[in-house]
Design a protein around this motif. Structure first.
Motif, PDB file in Angstrom:
ATOM      1  N   LYS A   2       0.866  -1.175   0.000  1.00  0.00           N
ATOM      2  CA  LYS A   2       0.000   0.000   0.000  1.00  0.00           C
ATOM      3  C   LYS A   2       0.903   1.225   0.000  1.00  0.00           C
ATOM      4  O   LYS A   2       1.860   1.302   0.758  1.00  0.00           O
ATOM      5  CB  LYS A   2      -0.903  -0.015   1.233  1.00  0.00           C
ATOM      6  CG  LYS A   2      -1.883   1.120   1.293  1.00  0.00           C
ATOM      7  CD  LYS A   2      -2.974   0.933   0.292  1.00  0.00           C
ATOM      8  CE  LYS A   2      -4.042   2.018   0.474  1.00  0.00           C
ATOM      9  NZ  LYS A   2      -4.966   2.011  -0.639  1.00  0.00           N
ATOM     10  N   SER A  32       1.338   5.116   0.637  1.00  0.00           N
ATOM     11  CA  SER A  32       0.791   6.327   1.239  1.00  0.00           C
ATOM     12  C   SER A  32       1.948   7.225   1.641  1.00  0.00           C
ATOM     13  O   SER A  32       3.066   6.767   1.850  1.00  0.00           O
ATOM     14  CB  SER A  32      -0.076   5.992   2.455  1.00  0.00           C
ATOM     15  OG  SER A  32       0.697   5.394   3.458  1.00  0.00           O
ATOM     16  N   ASP A  47      -2.262   3.961  -5.544  1.00  0.00           N
ATOM     17  CA  ASP A  47      -2.702   3.171  -4.393  1.00  0.00           C
ATOM     18  C   ASP A  47      -1.714   2.092  -3.959  1.00  0.00           C
ATOM     19  O   ASP A  47      -1.557   1.834  -2.768  1.00  0.00           O
ATOM     20  CB  ASP A  47      -4.054   2.503  -4.699  1.00  0.00           C
ATOM     21  CG  ASP A  47      -5.135   3.523  -4.978  1.00  0.00           C
ATOM     22  OD1 ASP A  47      -5.355   4.390  -4.106  1.00  0.00           O
ATOM     23  OD2 ASP A  47      -5.743   3.460  -6.055  1.00  0.00           O
TER      24      ASP A  47
END
Length: 91
Positions: A23, A25, A34
């Protein structure tokens, strides 16, 4: 179908094909893709997952352009069929 369904399918299919995902971020940058997809042989791609018929917003498109200018591969996947085709191509 929801975006999370497409994202879960990507993670499952990549792992089944011998790769892995992370993931993606960032606390300091918006509009990141993403997932980071890592294939054997240190092949690394960025994946933007969307619900069917949804598209990336303007900020996401700018970030995709920035990454591509750096030589990165960015894929936008909005269906399980597109995930399957992507995985099959890189398998």
């Amino acid at each position: 179908m929801r975006e999370t369904t497409v994202e879960t399918h990507l993670r499952t299919q990549v792992v089944n094909a011998g790769g892995t995902t992370r993931k993606f971020s960032s606390a300091t940058r918006k509009n990141n893709p993403d997932q980071i997809v890592i294939w054997p042989g240190a092949v690394i791609h960025f994946a933007e997952l969307k619900a069917p018929k949804k598209t990336a917003n303007a900020g996401q498109l700018r970030e995709h352009t920035r990454l591509r200018k750096l030589g990165c591969t960015v894929v936008v996947l909005d269906t399980k069929a597109k995930v399957d085709a992507y995985v099959e191509f890189w398998r």
